[in-house]
Design an enzyme around this catalytic site. Structure first.
Site, PDB file in Angstrom:
ATOM      1  CE1 TYR A  80      -3.627   2.583   0.844  1.00  0.00           C
ATOM      2  CE2 TYR A  80      -2.197   3.262   2.655  1.00  0.00           C
ATOM      3  CZ  TYR A  80      -3.296   3.484   1.846  1.00  0.00           C
ATOM      4  OH  TYR A  80      -4.070   4.587   2.041  1.00  0.00           O
ATOM      5  CG  ASP A 105       5.957   3.553   0.543  1.00  0.00           C
ATOM      6  OD1 ASP A 105       6.319   4.239   1.521  1.00  0.00           O
ATOM      7  OD2 ASP A 105       4.771   3.426   0.208  1.00  0.00           O
ATOM      8  CE  LYS A 152       2.403   4.891   8.301  1.00  0.00           C
ATOM      9  NZ  LYS A 152       1.037   5.111   8.667  1.00  0.00           N
TER      10      LYS A 152
HETATM   11  N1  HOZ Z   1      -3.003   3.841   6.423  1.00  0.00           N
HETATM   12  C1  HOZ Z   1      -2.875   3.501   7.793  1.00  0.00           C
HETATM   13  C2  HOZ Z   1      -2.486   2.103   8.028  1.00  0.00           C
HETATM   14  N2  HOZ Z   1      -1.654   1.486   7.097  1.00  0.00           N
HETATM   15  C3  HOZ Z   1      -4.141   3.714   8.579  1.00  0.00           C
HETATM   16  C4  HOZ Z   1      -4.410   5.109   8.873  1.00  0.00           C
HETATM   17  C5  HOZ Z   1      -5.607   5.332   9.815  1.00  0.00           C
HETATM   18  O1  HOZ Z   1      -6.677   4.763   9.572  1.00  0.00           O
HETATM   19  O2  HOZ Z   1      -5.476   6.082  10.738  1.00  0.00           O
END
Ligand code: HOZ
Length: 433
Positions: free
Chosen positions: A150, A245, A273
């Site tokens: 992802y 990534d 992050k």
């Molecule tokens: N994209 C995030 C996990 N891979 C989740 C983000 C969220 O829902 O806070």
């Protein structure tokens, strides 16, 4: 089998009812809605160190860490002080600051592939921009990605996607036009032959290969060294750009990310992050000759009013400084080994078909009898069993990611005692599955 109690206090239930009238699904990002495990999400009041506290006054050991950023735990004093100092001066200028250069320097010093970097606001922006730059720099259109990986909600990458897209059954989102996905080639993770075939079939056409160098978004799936080395050699000989990534792995698996840990250096890297220290900040960078394609040095357009926001930059910079001054990676590796061994022993004792896969402070207990090396294998996990495990742990004060297809993260404040308490509670839950 009796339905487990979907634990959520009265206040969370009321808050979710209200939120669902105001926001799609009651949330601002789908993973957190607990759709994969059923029941009501817990609404958070505050966090401290390794703990989350919900609005009903319950305390949880936190294993999501805001899905990755909180490597120092919640509200680390050095980061809070830096934020307060930045706040006292102003919150956004839309003009350059010296602090941005300091953070850029910290990233360049840390991440082997990065010679120049651009700060943005999220991991999604970072991957979207990196793909555009790779296409602009090579004059090619095609991009290779791997199923179950992802890279944020970028149209051309939202094909066979992991994370909430896989969890909620929409790996190919409605709204992504066939045109947006037509230049995306989807391959199987860890499949070296698939990579070689794609390069022989599309020689000279592939702008970039993008991957999570350790996948967190289909649960924790490590790469084989052969896979990383194949990617490096195929992209080099074809003149294609290799993009790691490292939104999840950057500054987490080593100070220089997965590329430092595995000794394979890509051409470009995307970050998010941890680089923002818990505030909205992402970054993409790479070889200077590639990055000099970005406007205004070059012609590839990418811009943002809040890019390099002073408060986010202060949080990110203080976080990186702390990680550089006092590297926690050996400690995190040891804690990861302890948690993995404990969960494995507990699941084995109770005859639960499982795999525990981890790299450093990313870990997943898969309800799967066979190792998970790619998405088709991840897809065969027992999601029902995971849901019961998740809720069993919530009732015992342990907050795991609410999907089989999200890695857990822990922080420098997750002590051996907390890990042992977690293993003990997991043991009780696994006994009752
Ligand atoms: N994209 C995030 C996990 N891979 C989740 C983000 C969220 O829902 O806070």
């Amino acid at each position: 089998m009796t339905e487990p109690r979907r634990y959520a206090g009265e206040k969370s239930v009321a808050a979710f009812e209200k939120a669902r009238k105001l926001m799609p699904g009651g949330v601002n990002s789908p993973a957190r809605a607990f759709g994969a495990v059923g029941g009501t999400p817990l609404f958070i009041d505050h966090a401290d160190g390794p703990y989350l506290f919900d609005i009903d006054g319950n305390q949880f050991v936190d294993y999501i860490g805001s899905w990755g950023p909180m490597i120092l735990g919640h509200r680390p004093p050095v980061v809070i002080e830096a934020i307060e100092k930045a706040l006292a001066k102003g919150t956004s200028y839309g003009a350059p600051t010296e602090a941005e250069s300091k953070l850029a320097e910290q990233i360049i010093d840390a991440v082997p592939s990065v010679e120049k970097v651009r700060l943005v606001n999220s991991g999604t922006e970072a991957t979207m921009s990196a793909i555009r730059v790779a296409r602009g720099a090579t004059g090619r259109n095609k991009v290779v990605k791997f199923s179950g990986n992802y890279h944020g909600h970028v149209d051309s990458l939202l094909v066979a996607a992991g994370s909430a897209a896989a969890t909620l059954g929409v790996p190919d989102s409605p709204g992504v036009t066939p045109g947006a996905g037509q230049d995306t080639i989807v391959l199987k993770y860890n499949d070296c032959d698939g990579v070689k075939n794609a390069f022989s079939q599309h020689a000279g056409e592939i702008a970039a290969v993008i991957l999570e160098p350790v996948v967190g978004n289909m649960g924790c799936v490590p790469p084989t060294m052969e896979f990383l080395e194949t990617l490096r050699s195929e992209t080099l000989s074809d003149g294609s750009i290799l993009i790691f990534d490292e939104v999840m792995t950057g500054f987490r698996l080593a100070y220089g990310g997965a590329q430092e840990r595995f000794g394979v250096v890509p051409d470009m890297t995307t970050l998010g992050k941890i680089v923002g220290g818990g505030l909205p900040l992402g970054a993409y960078g790479g070889r200077a000759d590639i990055m000099d394609n970005v406007l205004p040095a070059g012609k590839v357009f990418q811009a943002g009013t809040l890019s390099g926001n002073p408060v986010a930059v202060a949080a990110g910079s203080a976080t990186l400084q702390s990680l550089a001054d006092d590297p926690p990676y050996e400690q995190l590796d040891a804690i990861g080994d302890r948690l993995a061994a404990g969960l494995h022993a507990a699941a084995a004792k109770h005859g639960v078909p499982h795999q525990v896969q981890h790299v450093g402070s990313m870990l997943t207990l898969f309800f799967n009898a066979r190792p998970v090396t790619n998405w088709p294998e991840a897809d065969r996990c027992d999601r029902e069993a995971f849901g019961r495990y998740f809720w069993g742990l919530i009732e015992k004060g342990i907050y795991m990611p609410c999907s089989q297809f999200e890695a857990l993260f822990f922080s420098t404040l997750h002590t051996e005692a907390l890990i042992d308490e977690t293993i003990d509670k997991a043991d009780q839950v696994l006994a009752s599955l």
